[in-house]
Design a protein around this motif. Structure first.
Motif, PDB file in Angstrom:
ATOM      1  N   CYS A 204      90.518  41.197 -27.305  1.00 12.81           N
ATOM      2  CA  CYS A 204      89.508  41.544 -28.304  1.00 12.81           C
ATOM      3  C   CYS A 204      88.787  40.304 -28.833  1.00 12.81           C
ATOM      4  O   CYS A 204      87.560  40.311 -29.001  1.00 12.81           O
ATOM      5  CB  CYS A 204      90.159  42.306 -29.454  1.00 12.81           C
ATOM      6  SG  CYS A 204      90.745  43.961 -29.013  1.00 12.81           S
ATOM      7  N   ILE A 207      86.333  39.086 -26.143  1.00 10.51           N
ATOM      8  CA  ILE A 207      85.113  39.905 -26.088  1.00 10.51           C
ATOM      9  C   ILE A 207      84.134  39.438 -27.155  1.00 10.51           C
ATOM     10  O   ILE A 207      82.936  39.272 -26.897  1.00 10.51           O
ATOM     11  CB  ILE A 207      85.447  41.394 -26.301  1.00 10.51           C
ATOM     12  CG1 ILE A 207      86.192  41.958 -25.090  1.00 10.51           C
ATOM     13  CG2 ILE A 207      84.166  42.208 -26.532  1.00 10.51           C
ATOM     14  CD1 ILE A 207      86.639  43.400 -25.259  1.00 10.51           C
ATOM     15  N   ALA A 208      84.659  39.202 -28.355  1.00 13.69           N
ATOM     16  CA  ALA A 208      83.813  38.785 -29.468  1.00 13.69           C
ATOM     17  C   ALA A 208      83.263  37.378 -29.270  1.00 13.69           C
ATOM     18  O   ALA A 208      82.043  37.160 -29.325  1.00 13.69           O
ATOM     19  CB  ALA A 208      84.605  38.860 -30.773  1.00 13.69           C
ATOM     20  N   GLY A 329      88.257  39.551 -21.042  1.00 16.62           N
ATOM     21  CA  GLY A 329      87.522  39.813 -22.276  1.00 16.62           C
ATOM     22  C   GLY A 329      86.138  39.191 -22.239  1.00 16.62           C
ATOM     23  O   GLY A 329      85.161  39.798 -22.709  1.00 16.62           O
ATOM     24  N   PHE A 357      84.914  43.557 -32.909  1.00 17.61           N
ATOM     25  CA  PHE A 357      86.060  43.250 -32.056  1.00 17.61           C
ATOM     26  C   PHE A 357      86.993  42.226 -32.698  1.00 17.61           C
ATOM     27  O   PHE A 357      88.201  42.254 -32.450  1.00 17.61           O
ATOM     28  CB  PHE A 357      85.590  42.777 -30.672  1.00 17.61           C
ATOM     29  CG  PHE A 357      85.207  43.909 -29.762  1.00 17.61           C
ATOM     30  CD1 PHE A 357      86.178  44.636 -29.103  1.00 17.61           C
ATOM     31  CD2 PHE A 357      83.877  44.265 -29.587  1.00 17.61           C
ATOM     32  CE1 PHE A 357      85.835  45.700 -28.281  1.00 17.61           C
ATOM     33  CE2 PHE A 357      83.519  45.327 -28.772  1.00 17.61           C
ATOM     34  CZ  PHE A 357      84.500  46.047 -28.112  1.00 17.61           C
ATOM     35  N   PHE A 360      89.284  44.261 -34.704  1.00 23.20           N
ATOM     36  CA  PHE A 360      90.346  44.838 -33.876  1.00 23.20           C
ATOM     37  C   PHE A 360      91.462  43.825 -33.640  1.00 23.20           C
ATOM     38  O   PHE A 360      92.652  44.155 -33.724  1.00 23.20           O
ATOM     39  CB  PHE A 360      89.785  45.304 -32.532  1.00 23.20           C
ATOM     40  CG  PHE A 360      88.882  46.504 -32.617  1.00 23.20           C
ATOM     41  CD1 PHE A 360      89.017  47.417 -33.654  1.00 23.20           C
ATOM     42  CD2 PHE A 360      87.906  46.720 -31.666  1.00 23.20           C
ATOM     43  CE1 PHE A 360      88.186  48.533 -33.735  1.00 23.20           C
ATOM     44  CE2 PHE A 360      87.066  47.826 -31.729  1.00 23.20           C
ATOM     45  CZ  PHE A 360      87.210  48.733 -32.776  1.00 23.20           C
ATOM     46  N   SER A 361      91.081  42.597 -33.324  1.00 24.22           N
ATOM     47  CA  SER A 361      92.086  41.573 -33.020  1.00 24.22           C
ATOM     48  C   SER A 361      92.951  41.256 -34.234  1.00 24.22           C
ATOM     49  O   SER A 361      94.166  41.053 -34.119  1.00 24.22           O
ATOM     50  CB  SER A 361      91.423  40.292 -32.490  1.00 24.22           C
ATOM     51  OG  SER A 361      90.654  39.659 -33.499  1.00 24.22           O
TER      52      SER A 361
END
Length: 383
Positions: A204, A207-208, A329, A357, A360-361
């Motif tokens: 996550c 991804i960010a 990611g 994201f 989320f992490s």
């Protein structure tokens, strides 16, 4: 010697984001399409890292490191000479495979040269090679691309690749070969809930962070009248250098990598939030990029340290898994970013998705600390 190799990978992996305008002009593709070159590189990195960690377990480590760096160099030759965008994407895939084989093995091998109390520093120094490649290589590569053509930057990567190969061949000592674990032991790593949650945190955050980084060349012009992307990349890279080289000392001193991860993830989230807020405030506009780079790069060593503590008998496989998930990611982030830009949502939406994201992490990190940090006494009570 391992850090020199990682320097080369960092140079290549992060220079493409700055070369997107030049590559777009050469192959007549838009930014979202060229951004998929980052996705291809990182996707093949993600797939090859755990695959080769399994297939090559027990093989002579030095030979694998030499072979992977040589393949990586040849792939960049193909990138520089690619007559079409399809061939360019193929070359990035091959480069990703070479990087996926080299990077986790180099990181895991670095801890074999030092006593246990210095493993954190060994990890951070080796990973720091990638941030040094970003700090020094990316601005130089952008300068060369602006003065000449973007292909010259790829030749720059080729020179570093083959130089790293020669240096490792001559100076790197033989690395002890770890006997390959039994299939049952290896599969148990992937069914370990602690490992699953840890790599999901990495996924996550990647991804960010890396997804947003891919499209900086599109984001910066939309947020500010300042068109000089190089200074922002300098700030990000210098932060990365500081974060990756210093985090090992914090790990060894405090011996609480999960607490460090909470601090890192929260600070990283705040830095991304501050990008559009501070982007037009003189010198302060570079501060979020510096902190973002520092926290993004600092996050890798604690995660690998945590995984090594969970799976001490499968160090290289655990590190390969985290490295793979990190680049997976990045591939997902670059792909989603391309979709956002192509759909016309505006580049500011990239920041909103990055913040989402990161949220989320952080949730996963708090869950991990609550679920897996219980003392034996607390566990018995819960039972």
């Amino acid at each position: 010697m391992l850090t020199i190799g990682m320097f080369t990978l960092g140079f290549d992996a992060y220079i493409i984001a700055g070369l997107i305008p030049g590559i777009s002009a050469t192959y007549q593709k838009n930014a979202s399409q060229v951004g998929q070159a980052v996705s291809v590189f990182t996707l093949f990195y993600a797939v090859s890292a755990p695959l080769f960690a399994s297939l090559l377990a027990g093989r002579q480590t030095k030979k694998i490191l030499l072979s992977s760096m040589f393949i990586f160099g040849l792939a960049n030759v193909l990138s520089a000479l690619a007559p079409s965008f399809s061939i360019f994407l193929l070359s990035r895939a091959i480069a990703g495979m070479g990087a996926g084989l080299f990077s986790p093995l180099a990181v895991a091998s670095s801890t074999t040269f030092v006593p246990i109390e210095k493993k954190g520093r060994a990890l951070s120094f080796t990973i720091g090679g990638m941030s040094m490649g970003t700090v020094l290589g990316v601005p130089i590569g952008l300068y060369l691309a602006n003065m000449f053509e973007w292909q010259l930057t790829m030749w720059f990567v080729v020179i570093f690749s083959f130089t790293a190969t020669l240096c490792m061949f001559k100076f790197l000592p033989d690395i002890p070969v770890t006997p390959p674990p039994a299939i049952k032991e290896r599969l148990s790593m992937f069914t370990d809930k602690r490992v699953t949650i840890t790599v999901l945190i990495t996924f996550c955050a990647s991804i960010a962070s890396l997804g947003l980084y891919t499209y900086l060349s599109s984001l910066i012009p939309d947020l500010t009248s300042d068109k000089d992307l190089t200074i922002y990349l300098w700030a990000w890279g210098l932060g990365g250098l500081l974060g990756s080289l210093s985090i090992g000392y914090f790990i060894d001193y405090f011996k609480k990598p999960k607490v460090l991860m909470v601090i890192i993830l929260m600070t990283l989230t705040v830095s991304i939030i501050c990008i559009p807020i501070l982007i037009n405030l003189s010198i302060l506009k570079y501060l979020p990029f510096f902190i973002w780079g520092a926290m993004g790069w600092a996050s890798q060593a604690p995660q690998q340290h945590i995984l090594l503590s969970y799976q001490p008998q499968q160090g290289s496989a655990a590190v390969a898994l985290n490295s793979s998930i990190n680049y997976l990611g990045s591939a997902v982030g670059a792909t989603l970013g391309g979709i956002v830009i192509y759909s016309g949502m505006g580049t500011i939406a990239l920041i909103y998705f990055a913040i989402l994201f990161m949220g989320f992490s952080l949730c996963l990190q708090f869950y991990s600390m609550k679920k897996f940090n219980k003392s034996p006494k607390q566990k018995s009570r819960a039972t």
